[in-house]
Design a protein around this motif. Sequence first.
Motif, PDB file in Angstrom:
ATOM      1  N   ILE A   1      52.514  81.283 -31.772  1.00  0.00           N
ATOM      2  CA  ILE A   1      53.939  81.189 -32.122  1.00  0.00           C
ATOM      3  C   ILE A   1      54.447  79.778 -31.812  1.00  0.00           C
ATOM      4  N   LEU A   2      53.979  79.243 -30.690  1.00  0.00           N
ATOM      5  CA  LEU A   2      54.388  77.888 -30.313  1.00  0.00           C
ATOM      6  C   LEU A   2      53.826  76.843 -31.288  1.00  0.00           C
ATOM      7  N   TYR A   3      52.556  76.976 -31.662  1.00  0.00           N
ATOM      8  CA  TYR A   3      51.966  76.039 -32.631  1.00  0.00           C
ATOM      9  C   TYR A   3      52.789  76.054 -33.918  1.00  0.00           C
ATOM     10  N   ARG A   4      53.097  77.264 -34.382  1.00  0.00           N
ATOM     11  CA  ARG A   4      53.847  77.383 -35.629  1.00  0.00           C
ATOM     12  C   ARG A   4      55.184  76.653 -35.515  1.00  0.00           C
ATOM     13  N   LYS A   5      55.824  76.896 -34.373  1.00  0.00           N
ATOM     14  CA  LYS A   5      57.137  76.299 -34.155  1.00  0.00           C
ATOM     15  C   LYS A   5      57.067  74.773 -34.168  1.00  0.00           C
TER      16      LYS A   5
ATOM     17  N   GLU B   1      46.420  66.416 -30.842  1.00  0.00           N
ATOM     18  CA  GLU B   1      47.831  66.093 -31.107  1.00  0.00           C
ATOM     19  C   GLU B   1      48.693  67.352 -30.999  1.00  0.00           C
ATOM     20  N   LEU B   2      48.223  68.414 -31.640  1.00  0.00           N
ATOM     21  CA  LEU B   2      48.962  69.680 -31.563  1.00  0.00           C
ATOM     22  C   LEU B   2      49.013  70.168 -30.118  1.00  0.00           C
ATOM     23  N   GLY B   3      47.871  70.009 -29.419  1.00  0.00           N
ATOM     24  CA  GLY B   3      47.811  70.410 -28.017  1.00  0.00           C
ATOM     25  C   GLY B   3      48.844  69.670 -27.174  1.00  0.00           C
ATOM     26  N   ALA B   4      48.956  68.361 -27.398  1.00  0.00           N
ATOM     27  CA  ALA B   4      49.909  67.556 -26.630  1.00  0.00           C
ATOM     28  C   ALA B   4      51.345  67.996 -26.902  1.00  0.00           C
ATOM     29  N   MET B   5      51.608  68.403 -28.138  1.00  0.00           N
ATOM     30  CA  MET B   5      52.958  68.862 -28.492  1.00  0.00           C
ATOM     31  C   MET B   5      53.301  70.189 -27.816  1.00  0.00           C
ATOM     32  N   CYS B   6      52.277  70.914 -27.388  1.00  0.00           N
ATOM     33  CA  CYS B   6      52.495  72.272 -26.880  1.00  0.00           C
ATOM     34  C   CYS B   6      52.087  72.433 -25.422  1.00  0.00           C
ATOM     35  N   GLY B   7      51.561  71.378 -24.801  1.00  0.00           N
ATOM     36  CA  GLY B   7      51.092  71.502 -23.425  1.00  0.00           C
ATOM     37  C   GLY B   7      49.856  72.377 -23.299  1.00  0.00           C
ATOM     38  N   VAL B   8      48.938  72.248 -24.271  1.00  0.00           N
ATOM     39  CA  VAL B   8      47.727  73.079 -24.307  1.00  0.00           C
ATOM     40  C   VAL B   8      46.546  72.133 -24.530  1.00  0.00           C
ATOM     41  N   SER B   9      45.368  72.456 -23.991  1.00  0.00           N
ATOM     42  CA  SER B   9      44.207  71.581 -24.186  1.00  0.00           C
ATOM     43  C   SER B   9      43.727  71.657 -25.631  1.00  0.00           C
ATOM     44  N   SER B  10      43.065  70.588 -26.089  1.00  0.00           N
ATOM     45  CA  SER B  10      42.617  70.567 -27.482  1.00  0.00           C
ATOM     46  C   SER B  10      41.545  71.638 -27.715  1.00  0.00           C
ATOM     47  N   ALA B  11      40.715  71.917 -26.700  1.00  0.00           N
ATOM     48  CA  ALA B  11      39.683  72.948 -26.851  1.00  0.00           C
ATOM     49  C   ALA B  11      40.325  74.315 -27.065  1.00  0.00           C
ATOM     50  N   GLN B  12      41.414  74.561 -26.306  1.00  0.00           N
ATOM     51  CA  GLN B  12      42.143  75.828 -26.447  1.00  0.00           C
ATOM     52  C   GLN B  12      42.759  75.938 -27.840  1.00  0.00           C
ATOM     53  N   VAL B  13      43.337  74.837 -28.304  1.00  0.00           N
ATOM     54  CA  VAL B  13      43.920  74.820 -29.657  1.00  0.00           C
ATOM     55  C   VAL B  13      42.852  75.202 -30.676  1.00  0.00           C
TER      56      VAL B  13
END
Lengths: 222, 222
Positions: free
Chosen positions: A21-25, A42-54
């Motif tokens: 939901i956060l990625y979508r937002k 980049e998406l991870g940085a926008m959401c406070g999530v690691s790139s591997a998790q993304v």
Amino acid sequence: MKKQQGGSERTISERTVSRLILYRKRLSGAHEHQKRFIYSYELGAMCGVSSAQVRRDLMLVGCAGSPNRGYDRRELLAGIEEFLYRPGTQNVALVGLGNLGRAILSFFAGRRSRLAVVATFDIDSAKTNCVTFGCRCYPVADLRTVAAAARIEVAMLTVPAAAAQATADLLVDAGVRGILNFAPVTLRVPDHVFVEDIDLAMSLEKVAFFARRGQQMERKHA
Amino acid sequence: MKKQQGGSERTISERTVSRLILYRKRLSGAHEHQKRFIYSYELGAMCGVSSAQVRRDLMLVGCAGSPNRGYDRRELLAGIEEFLYRPGTQNVALVGLGNLGRAILSFFAGRRSRLAVVATFDIDSAKTNCVTFGCRCYPVADLRTVAAAARIEVAMLTVPAAAAQATADLLVDAGVRGILNFAPVTLRVPDHVFVEDIDLAMSLEKVAFFARRGQQMERKHA
């Protein structure tokens, strides 16, 4: 081994759904960056999530990026939305039109969203049959009939703690399968019903606790 | 090895703090059960937590139960409160007196609590210098002065998304160390500042997602 079809048949955790939901937002809110592709970091940085998790999360919804270019932003958004949403709107009820209920209603009323608050309920006959923020308020006794007629399957519960469990039981009887619970009570519901709790007082207590510790930390390092 | 002193010097996770706040709430709300002692499995059942987890958490705050009788309810409550709170009240500000801000303020105003909302802030001069729900509203420009004078270290942020980061920066400058953030934005703050996000729209989306899946599950099992 059964083939995974975009993950939609798998068990998916609450945290994964929250991240999607956060990625979508973030993706839909980032129109100022007109770049067509986005990397997982980049998406991870926008959401406070690691790139591997993304990357793991996006694999679940069947989106694959290219190591060179990343993910196509539009395809990604479409893929996540297809996973998260159904076509059309989902109808929502709000039960308990006190201070908090009105507040929550005023927040959701008038938002363009796939989720539409279409009815409110209260036991106070002074409130029922009035329209607040564009929503008619019905007596709680009519919950089952109104919910069935309006195909309501999601409810926000803003009744006092003492009334919360009984009201949740009514909601479940009326076919509601998801409850956003603002009452400071742990609700007992059948397995097929999902409950998310928002306890404003407890959240503020938590912040206050860590604020105090932050002060201790600063003092220690001072 | 350094001796643990009731855990207060250790790093403690957000989830542990959330559970401790919940234990306290359930313990202090359960006066109708006048039993002096409570077992970890009983407290766990009241909170939706395993008994092993309850015991680990209570060990952290320095509370030990007896295998035969469980925990002394009053001692337990006192132990948790000593860990969670400081003596006296902690002052809180609310920034952003729009619809949601008023709603949140009306919820907290008049609650007897260790946390007191003592000031609100807004940029709209039509709102400032008025008293809403017993709280004076100050111009955001006065944040630093007012926060220092009133020893405010916790803030609730209910400004629009576009203003959230700039306002958070002001709060941090003013000495705030904990922010309950209702703006749909990931705030960047220094390490000593704790942020808890409440995103009502995202929470409702999550409930709607699982409500839809609940329906699928029911259909499958039908």
